[in-house]
Write a protein that holds these residues in place. Structure first.
Motif: not given
Length: 213
Positions: A32-33, A60-64, A80-82, A90-93
């Motif tokens: 996202d982003g 497996r999933v984290w965000s900053w 986070s964008s929807f 910032q979302t990472f998978v």
């Protein structure tokens, strides 16, 4: 939905035992982003420490969130964008590879096959399918899930199934589970075996997305 984590709290996310086909997470895809940026692209940014913490615990999933300097680990995925934008998150998978492509499993809770397909499109991917049953079982183990939606849809006029890139598969070529496929269910999912479902029916199944851009 997002699990809650206090600022910089280190929590190991529960996951199934990964199959021998995959190592612990080595690459995280930002979804996202700035879609399709990898964790490595942010190694010099503030998110680096968060990514290292997640990687070291096998999450497996984290965000900053840069403005708040908030690092969070999650047990499911909600970009986070929807549906509502959250600027700056910032979302990472964790991603896995097959034949040079990156794949991510996006878990948003209960959804239909149609919603699973659309979710993959939002992260610049497609709901995917592979005939490699062993690889798909490895994906289940890696993410610690019981099943996921696959990207095949049946042609109502014949016995062909089509993926999201227009490739056709004979019904007989699909590694169906015992008693599958059921008559009149034109979409597909994977549990311990491959089965078919109604496209509008809702199950707590993630989307298996192949990143195409």
């Amino acid at each position: 939905m997002w699990s809650y984590l206090a600022r910089w709290l280190l929590v190991v996310v529960a996951a199934g035992v990964p199959s021998g086909a995959f190592e612990e997470p080595s690459i995280y895809l930002r979804v996202d982003g700035e879609p399709n940026s990898t964790y490595e692209a942010f190694a010099a940014a503030g998110a680096s420490s968060c990514g290292v913490r997640c990687r070291n615990t096998g999450c497996r999933v984290w965000s900053w969130t840069p403005q708040e300097k908030l690092c969070s680990f999650h047990d499911s995925f909600l970009p986070s964008s929807f549906p509502s934008p959250q600027a700056g998150v910032q979302t990472f998978v964790a991603a896995v590879r097959l034949h040079g492509f990156l794949y991510v499993l996006l878990d948003v809770g209960a959804q239909s096959w149609l919603e699973a397909r659309d979710l993959c499109l939002k992260v610049k991917g497609i709901l995917t399918y592979t005939e490699d049953t062993e690889w798909m079982l490895s994906v289940l183990g890696f993410y610690g899930k019981d099943g996921f939606y696959l990207g095949l849809e049946k042609d109502p006029n014949n016995e062909l199934w089509f993926d999201q890139q227009g490739r056709a598969f004979e019904n007989s070529s699909i590694p169906w589970g015992l008693g599958e496929p059921d008559e009149g269910e034109p979409c597909m999912a994977m549990w311990s075996t491959v089965g078919n479902v109604y496209c509008e029916s809702v199950f707590a199944l993630p989307s298996l997305c192949k990143i195409t851009e």
